[in-house]
Design a protein around this motif. Structure first.
Motif, short mmCIF file in Angstrom:
data_model
loop_
_atom_site.label_atom_id
_atom_site.label_comp_id
_atom_site.label_asym_id
_atom_site.label_seq_id
_atom_site.Cartn_x
_atom_site.Cartn_y
_atom_site.Cartn_z
N ALA A 485 -18.70 -26.30 -19.37
CA ALA A 485 -18.67 -27.22 -20.51
C ALA A 485 -17.56 -26.86 -21.50
CB ALA A 485 -20.02 -27.23 -21.23
N ASN A 486 -17.23 -25.59 -21.58
CA ASN A 486 -16.27 -25.15 -22.60
C ASN A 486 -15.10 -24.44 -21.94
OD1 ASN A 486 -14.96 -24.29 -24.90
ND2 ASN A 486 -16.81 -23.49 -25.90
N GLN A 487 -14.26 -25.23 -21.28
CA GLN A 487 -13.17 -24.60 -20.54
C GLN A 487 -12.15 -23.89 -21.44
OE1 GLN A 487 -11.94 -27.52 -17.56
NE2 GLN A 487 -14.06 -27.57 -16.87
N PRO A 488 -11.85 -24.42 -22.62
CA PRO A 488 -10.89 -23.68 -23.46
C PRO A 488 -11.40 -22.27 -23.81
CG PRO A 488 -11.13 -25.93 -24.25
CD PRO A 488 -12.18 -25.74 -23.18
N LEU A 489 -12.66 -22.18 -24.21
CA LEU A 489 -13.20 -20.87 -24.58
C LEU A 489 -13.38 -19.99 -23.34
CD1 LEU A 489 -14.22 -18.93 -26.71
CD2 LEU A 489 -16.47 -20.00 -26.56
N LYS A 528 -11.92 -23.82 -30.24
CA LYS A 528 -12.96 -24.62 -30.93
C LYS A 528 -12.36 -25.96 -31.39
CE LYS A 528 -16.74 -23.60 -32.05
NZ LYS A 528 -18.01 -23.93 -31.32
N ARG A 529 -11.15 -25.91 -31.90
CA ARG A 529 -10.54 -27.13 -32.42
C ARG A 529 -10.31 -28.15 -31.30
NH1 ARG A 529 -6.27 -29.95 -34.52
NH2 ARG A 529 -6.70 -30.60 -36.66
N LYS A 530 -9.92 -27.64 -30.16
CA LYS A 530 -9.72 -28.52 -29.01
C LYS A 530 -11.04 -29.24 -28.65
CE LYS A 530 -7.07 -28.13 -24.78
NZ LYS A 530 -6.49 -27.27 -23.77
N ASN A 531 -12.12 -28.47 -28.66
CA ASN A 531 -13.43 -29.06 -28.37
C ASN A 531 -13.85 -30.06 -29.45
OD1 ASN A 531 -13.74 -27.47 -26.04
ND2 ASN A 531 -14.47 -25.74 -27.26
N VAL A 549 -11.43 -33.71 -37.87
CA VAL A 549 -11.58 -32.62 -36.92
C VAL A 549 -11.77 -31.28 -37.65
CG1 VAL A 549 -10.42 -31.34 -35.07
CG2 VAL A 549 -10.27 -33.83 -35.15
N ASP A 550 -11.16 -31.16 -38.83
CA ASP A 550 -11.27 -29.86 -39.51
C ASP A 550 -12.46 -29.77 -40.46
OD1 ASP A 550 -9.13 -28.54 -38.26
OD2 ASP A 550 -7.77 -29.90 -39.33
N SER A 551 -13.32 -30.76 -40.46
CA SER A 551 -14.54 -30.65 -41.26
C SER A 551 -15.53 -29.73 -40.54
CB SER A 551 -15.15 -32.03 -41.47
OG SER A 551 -15.52 -32.59 -40.23
N LEU A 552 -16.53 -29.30 -41.28
CA LEU A 552 -17.57 -28.45 -40.70
C LEU A 552 -18.48 -29.34 -39.82
CD1 LEU A 552 -19.74 -26.02 -42.88
CD2 LEU A 552 -20.53 -27.02 -40.76
N ILE A 646 -20.94 -31.89 -26.85
CA ILE A 646 -21.30 -31.53 -28.22
C ILE A 646 -21.38 -30.01 -28.43
CG2 ILE A 646 -23.09 -31.76 -29.99
CD1 ILE A 646 -23.86 -34.46 -28.62
N MET A 647 -22.06 -29.32 -27.53
CA MET A 647 -22.31 -27.87 -27.74
C MET A 647 -21.02 -27.08 -28.03
SD MET A 647 -25.53 -27.54 -27.56
CE MET A 647 -27.00 -28.38 -26.94
N PRO A 648 -19.95 -27.29 -27.23
CA PRO A 648 -18.74 -26.48 -27.45
C PRO A 648 -18.05 -26.76 -28.78
CG PRO A 648 -18.74 -27.45 -25.25
CD PRO A 648 -19.83 -28.13 -26.02
N ALA A 649 -18.36 -27.91 -29.39
CA ALA A 649 -17.61 -28.35 -30.57
C ALA A 649 -18.32 -28.04 -31.89
CB ALA A 649 -17.35 -29.85 -30.47
N ALA A 650 -19.50 -27.47 -31.82
CA ALA A 650 -20.29 -27.28 -33.05
C ALA A 650 -19.83 -26.06 -33.83
CB ALA A 650 -21.76 -27.15 -32.69
N ASP A 651 -19.86 -26.20 -35.16
CA ASP A 651 -19.65 -25.04 -36.02
C ASP A 651 -20.99 -24.47 -36.47
OD1 ASP A 651 -16.75 -25.08 -36.20
OD2 ASP A 651 -16.98 -26.93 -37.34
N LEU A 652 -21.89 -25.38 -36.84
CA LEU A 652 -23.18 -24.96 -37.38
C LEU A 652 -24.28 -25.56 -36.50
CD1 LEU A 652 -24.33 -23.41 -39.86
CD2 LEU A 652 -24.48 -25.62 -41.04
N SER A 653 -25.27 -24.73 -36.15
CA SER A 653 -26.35 -25.13 -35.25
C SER A 653 -27.66 -25.22 -36.02
CB SER A 653 -26.44 -24.08 -34.13
OG SER A 653 -27.70 -24.08 -33.51
#
Ligand code: NBG
Length: 832
Positions: A485-489, A528-531, A549-552, A646-653
């Motif tokens: 799911a998160n190839q960049p990371l 993270k930004r890519k996601n 994109v740069d919001s939390l 969604i999961m790879p792109a989250a900042d806050l869970s």
């Protein structure tokens, strides 16, 4: 063998780019029946899936043969739900041929990512319970454990959710509409399953009293097998799903009467049994069809398990040494009575011996303490649908209560709580008690949940059997939830610590020392930004809302349920919106609130909360005075595929359930592993996540489970006082009640306001509100400091290794099942 066939056979196994390309072109023509010029994206998906399937069939058979030849102990995971999602990316990655496949498609002028998009999402489950079962399948195969999944091949998976004027509307999910290239129908693997009828008593050959179930209706269970590819492709296990078929003789009776249409009608009715998944999450349906579904797949699975066992054995003495059967929640708990019936009635085993075998074979996982989710079937329904099972349950109960009576010493309350029959009012069979009594091990799914099981639902059973309850904290598969799911990371991690983490997630702890490395932080942020860009594009496509994109990215994705408290989140959003409007000159941290989740179609309160989120979103997203600093989106039709974006792109869970109510949670693990910081209560597995990632790297707030318990017990909690003393909460609620978000219908949210006030606020939204807002503020403050935020995010990822479902499954294997890894032998490959 004819040389042409021989070469084709080798081609079918070929894993290089040319071989794959040739297979694709051949499959498209000869199996999908299309010319390359006319082929649609879906045709290509079927083509690629079928060609990939070729590459795993040999190893699949090798695996099955090895288990058979070694007469290995198998584990059977019985689950009414398997929330699998798509399989193409997963199969390619686990076989290790993603790159080759991408190149082969490239040469045909196709893009693998487009082809993947044509696969429907197999949604044979509701939420966490079903997804856990799917993660366990992946882990069993990856750990080389002889594990089988057994369930139902629903023709309609979980409904498709759309929003119409902000309201949830359900549509059928026709995942099988265009065929399923992963499954192998087994028309010869067919078992009869009976319902209704009556029980006849007779004397057996030695004059003993015996019983047979007669005049019953018969349905056939037909198997469909799906290969489950373990990481590396060495072990390929089987998921066997049952589909209902009408018996032929059943139809012929009607033909003779000339009632042809009636016969066909009957056939359709019978086959409705496996038509649709019940869309309830953690709530009991209580419907007869549901009971029949449960018995249908459980009986077929047990017959299949016994058939396999009898290939090597002539009596049942060593069944517990050869088979471990795991009950995923109480849905298959009727299996305890069914195994007793099969052993005693059909195979002539004595009662006591059968009971010992049954208990040694079964184990049971409890997934919730919610009272409305504890299955209890009306005795009258059970007597009608499964008359012999009802007798067997009475007998188990009588023997058990007799034995316990001595120890209960006059405590009748205890005996009636231990009873398999709830005698209060309409008599009911307590499936949890049956599952507990008929299992040698019973487990909860997080440390806290297991403790609460001992103190609450199973307190009396725990006193009776103090060794039986144990904990197995849930986990998630790192293959799907990070590697795929998160190839960049994933690529970044592998570039620093190698790829051993994919198979052994504990290795990811090596990242911890990189948390202070500025270059690594920068790259982590870039991934993270890519996601986030990918998610922003998805949000725009799905909702038409543009987000920064740069919001939390503040994410709450899970089923809609009052105990999960999406309401708390949206109230905080309203409060934040007010603050932003009141203080337009302050430089706010831009926040994007992202929600997704389905509500059970009959759960009105949850559906009203969906409408509220959509209504609030509409007002906030169109208000120029907040300068785009706050956006709210509710993504439609949350499923595994959406979760992977969604999961790879989250900042806050957001893990904000009322403490004591979420058994474990697994979305919490996916998000933290992907570098989101958790804002959460001390509930379920959040407690253990905190222990692993460290108190400084998580935002914990709110009442503890004990405080919740005390507060509810004291009876002194008054939400009106709390509201009156918190101006921002009061203002938010007033806005809702005066129709600010629903000018077309100002009273729309009366039921919600009612529940929060006169209703006593059972989920303690108001009680936790102020603490929650403070935690949110702390998160926003920290987000300003991107270096600090990234450091903590890295530490989350690095410290989540323990939450791999590989760890969980090995704990089950050693502590409950006594099942060991078996390396498949691959003779075909050593020959050539
Ligand atoms: C759910 C719990 C979750 C838990 C999953 C998997 C049911 C009955 N229970 O907290 O609500 O993570 O099971 O264990 O669906």
């Amino acid at each position: 063998m004819d040389a042409r066939y021989k070469s084709r056979e080798i081609e079918r196994r070929s894993l290089d780019v040319d071989g794959l390309k040739r297979s694709f072109l051949e499959w498209l023509v000869y199996s999908v029946g299309k010319d390359a010029r006319a082929a649609t994206r879906r045709d290509w998906f079927h083509t690629v899936a079928l060609a990939v399937r070729d590459r795993l069939v040999d190893r699949w058979m090798d695996t099955t043969r090895t288990y058979y030849q070694q007469d290995a102990k198998r584990v059977y995971y019985l689950s009414l739900e398997f929330l699998i999602g798509r399989l193409l990316t997963n199969s390619l990655a686990n076989l290790g041929i993603t790159d080759q496949c991408r190149q082969a498609l490239d040469r045909i002028g196709l893009n693998l990512d487009d082809v993947v998009e044509a696969e429907p999402d197999a949604a044979l489950g509701n939420g966490g319970l079903g997804r856990l079962a799917a993660c366990f399948l992946d882990s069993m195969a990856s750990e080389a454990l002889p594990g089988y999944g057994y369930g139902i091949r629903y023709e309609f998976g979980l409904f498709e959710q759309r929003f119409e004027h902000g309201w949830q509307v359900e549509y059928p999910e026709q995942w099988l509409q265009f065929g399923n290239p992963w499954e192998f129908p087994r028309p010869e693997v067919l078992y009869p399953v009976q319902f209704y009828g009556r029980v006849e008593e007779f004397r057996d050959s030695v004059g003993e009293r015996a019983y047979r179930w007669v005049d019953a209706e018969r349905v056939l269970a037909m198997a469909y097998d799906t290969p489950v590819v373990g990481y590396g492709g060495d072990t390929i296990n089987t998921l066997r799903l049952w589909s209902a078929r009408a018996t032929r003789d059943f139809n012929f009776g009607h033909f003779n009467d000339g009632a042809y249409m009636k016969a066909v009608e009957q056939k359709v009715l019978t086959e409705n049994l496996s038509r649709v998944l019940y869309p309830n999450d953690a709530t009991e349906g209580g419907k007869e069809l549901r009971l029949k579904q449960e018995y249908f797949f459980t009986s077929a699975s047990l017959q299949d398990i016994l058939r396999r066992y009898l290939q090597h054995h002539s009596n049942f003495d060593s069944l517990p040494d050869k088979a471990a059967i795991q009950l995923n929640d109480t849905h298959p708990a009727i299996g305890i009575a069914e195994l007793m019936r099969l052993l005693v009635d059909q195979h002539g085993v004595t009662w006591d011996k059968a009971w010992d075998i049954t208990r040694a074979t079964f184990s049971y996982t409890n997934h919730t303490l919610l009272p409305e989710a504890l299955e209890a079937w009306p005795v009258r329904m059970m007597e009608r649908v499964l008359p012999r099972h009802m007798q067997i349950i009475y007998e188990i109960n009588a023997k058990f209560l007799n034995r316990s009576k001595a120890r209960a010493a006059g405590d009748n309350g205890r005996l009636s709580r231990l009873s398999l029959i709830d005698e209060r009012g309409d008599r009911r069979v307590r499936m949890g008690n049956l599952a507990f009594l008929g299992s040698h091990k019973v487990n909860g799914v997080s440390a806290l949940h297991t403790e609460l099981m001992k103190q609450t639902v199973f307190a009396d059973f725990h006193a009776e059997f103090p060794e039986r309850i144990n904990n197995k904290t849930n986990g998630i598969t790192p293959r799907r939830w990070l590697h795929q799911a998160n190839q960049p990371l994933a690529a970044l991690i592998t570039s620093r610590i190698g790829n051993g983490w994919i198979k052994d997630l504990s290795q990811i702890s090596a990242l911890a020392e990189k948390a202070d490395d500025l270059v690594f932080r920068e790259e982590f942020r870039r991934a993270k930004r890519k996601n986030k860009k990918r998610l922003a594009a998805y949000i725009a496509r799905q909702t038409g809302v543009d987000v920064q994109v740069d919001s939390l990215f503040d994410v709450q994705v899970k089923r809609m349920h009052e105990y999960k408290r999406q309401l708390l989140n949206i109230l905080q959003a309203i409060a934040l919106y007010n603050e932003m409007r009141d203080n337009p000159t302050v430089s706010w941290v831009p926040v994007t609130k992202i929600f997704a989740g389905k509500a059970a179609p009959s759960y009105h309160m949850a559906k009203l909360i969906i409408k509220l989120i959509n209504d609030v979103a509409k007002v906030v997203n169109h208000d120029p005075s907040v300068h785009d600093n706050l956006k709210i989106v509710l993504l439609p039709n949350y499923n595994v595929t959406a979760a992977e974006i969604i999961m790879p792109a989250a900042d806050l869970s957001e893990q904000i359930s009322t403490a004591g109510m979420e058994a474990s949670g697994t979305g919490n693990m996916k998000l933290a592993l992907n570098g989101a910081l958790t804002i959460g209560t001390l509930d379920g597995a959040n407690v253990e996540i905190r222990e692993h990632v460290g108190d400084d790297n998580i935002f914990i707030f709110g009442l503890t489970a004990e405080e919740v318990n005390d507060l509810r017990a004291s009876g002194g909690f008054n939400p009106r006082d709390v509201i009156a003393s918190n101006p921002s909460l009061k203002r938010a609620l007033d806005m809702i009640s005066t129709g600010v978000f629903s000018p077309d219908d100002p009273h729309r949210y009366h039921p919600i306001l009612q529940a929060l006030t006169d209703g006593g606020d059972h989920f303690l939204v108001t009680a936790d509100f102020s603490d929650y807002c403070q935690a949110q503020q702390a998160a926003m403050d920290l987000y300003r400091d991107q270096e600090e935020w990234t450091r903590k995010a890295i530490l989350n990822t690095a410290n989540m290794g323990w939450f791999s479902s590989d760890r969980t499954i090995m704990e089950y294997a050693t502590e409950i099942w006594d099942v060991h890894p078996v390396k498949p032998e691959h003779p075909a490959e050593t020959e050539t």
